[in-house]
Design a protein around this motif. Structure first.
Motif, short mmCIF file in Angstrom:
data_model
loop_
_atom_site.label_atom_id
_atom_site.label_comp_id
_atom_site.label_asym_id
_atom_site.label_seq_id
_atom_site.Cartn_x
_atom_site.Cartn_y
_atom_site.Cartn_z
N ASP A 130 0.82 -1.22 0.00
CA ASP A 130 0.00 0.00 0.00
C ASP A 130 0.85 1.27 0.00
O ASP A 130 0.72 2.14 0.86
CB ASP A 130 -0.96 -0.01 1.19
CG ASP A 130 -1.99 1.12 1.14
OD1 ASP A 130 -2.12 1.78 0.08
OD2 ASP A 130 -2.66 1.35 2.17
N TRP A 131 1.73 1.35 -0.99
CA TRP A 131 2.63 2.50 -1.08
C TRP A 131 1.88 3.82 -1.16
O TRP A 131 2.36 4.83 -0.64
CB TRP A 131 3.54 2.38 -2.29
CG TRP A 131 4.58 1.32 -2.22
CD1 TRP A 131 4.75 0.37 -1.25
CD2 TRP A 131 5.60 1.09 -3.18
NE1 TRP A 131 5.82 -0.44 -1.56
CE2 TRP A 131 6.35 -0.02 -2.74
CE3 TRP A 131 5.95 1.70 -4.38
CZ2 TRP A 131 7.44 -0.52 -3.44
CZ3 TRP A 131 7.03 1.21 -5.09
CH2 TRP A 131 7.76 0.10 -4.62
N LEU A 132 0.74 3.85 -1.84
CA LEU A 132 0.03 5.12 -2.05
C LEU A 132 -0.46 5.72 -0.74
O LEU A 132 -0.67 6.93 -0.65
CB LEU A 132 -1.12 4.94 -3.03
CG LEU A 132 -0.72 4.45 -4.43
CD1 LEU A 132 -1.95 4.32 -5.32
CD2 LEU A 132 0.32 5.36 -5.07
N THR A 133 -0.61 4.89 0.28
CA THR A 133 -0.92 5.36 1.62
C THR A 133 0.36 5.51 2.44
O THR A 133 0.53 6.47 3.19
CB THR A 133 -1.90 4.40 2.31
OG1 THR A 133 -3.11 4.36 1.55
CG2 THR A 133 -2.21 4.84 3.73
N ALA A 134 1.28 4.56 2.28
CA ALA A 134 2.51 4.56 3.07
C ALA A 134 3.37 5.80 2.82
O ALA A 134 4.15 6.20 3.69
CB ALA A 134 3.32 3.30 2.79
N TYR A 135 3.23 6.42 1.66
CA TYR A 135 4.00 7.64 1.39
C TYR A 135 3.74 8.73 2.42
O TYR A 135 4.55 9.65 2.57
CB TYR A 135 3.69 8.20 -0.01
CG TYR A 135 4.37 7.48 -1.14
CD1 TYR A 135 5.74 7.24 -1.12
CD2 TYR A 135 3.65 7.05 -2.25
CE1 TYR A 135 6.37 6.58 -2.16
CE2 TYR A 135 4.27 6.39 -3.30
CZ TYR A 135 5.64 6.16 -3.25
OH TYR A 135 6.25 5.51 -4.28
#
Length: 193
Positions: free
Chosen positions: A127-132
């Motif tokens: 979930d990179w788009l949140t983890a950013y």
């Protein structure tokens, strides 16, 4: 701009257009005839956004503040940092949740270009788009990207500057992002058939 910002800037388009924006960094060359029209328009849109961001006065100013030995790589690090600032603003909102779910569904249901094939499953699973939204995660992503480049990891070296100049870079983002969103209609004019 990185994945999240490109998704935000293209979410009003159809799924093919959004998908083209998401995979554009994995597509090389100007000949996009092998791609369906809307995906090709998404790839072009992504490239126009990147060109606009790179030319933005606030981004040029930010790059000039980078350590002189790493300025050549600063634009790459900043692309990921812009996603961090955007994620920090949007995480938890319904719009963010819907957009990330849509992006992940598209990325899971289609084959990624070879250059992104190993990375896309990790992006979805982690979930990179949140983890950013987490600065440490963003710095690890920047350093990880630097490992894929030849020679010393200049991107990893830039994370100290990103931390030291965090509030100045956030100010740069808060000027650049609204400018980009407001001129998107002009950029989108390039994407029409």
């Amino acid at each position: 701009m990185n994945f999240l910002a490109h998704a935000w800037l293209s979410q009003a388009g159809n799924d093919d257009f959004l998908y083209g924006n998401l995979i554009a960094d994995g597509v090389k060359g100007a000949d996009l005839s092998a791609w369906p029209d809307d995906i090709a328009r998404g790839i072009k849109h992504h490239r126009h956004v990147d060109a606009h961001v790179d030319a933005h006065s606030q981004v040029r100013t930010a790059r000039q503040r980078a350590p002189s030995g790493q300025r050549r790589y600063a634009g790459i690090a900043l692309d990921l940092l812009w996603d961090h600032f955007l994620a920090r603003q949007e995480v938890g909102s319904r719009r963010h949740q819907e957009l990330t779910a849509r992006c992940y569904q598209l990325l899971e249901s289609r084959s990624a270009p070879m250059r992104l094939a190993r990375m896309v499953p990790l992006m979805v699973d982690q979930d990179w788009l949140t983890a950013y939204a987490d600065f440490d995660f963003t710095c690890r992503a920047i350093a990880g990207l630097g490992q894929r480049l030849s020679g010393p990891n200049h991107l990893a070296r830039l994370t100290t500057w990103l931390d030291d100049d965090y509030f100045g870079l956030e100010k740069d983002f808060n000027i650049m992002w609204p400018d980009l969103v407001s001129c998107l209609g002009t950029i989108s004019a390039f994407d029409q058939p």
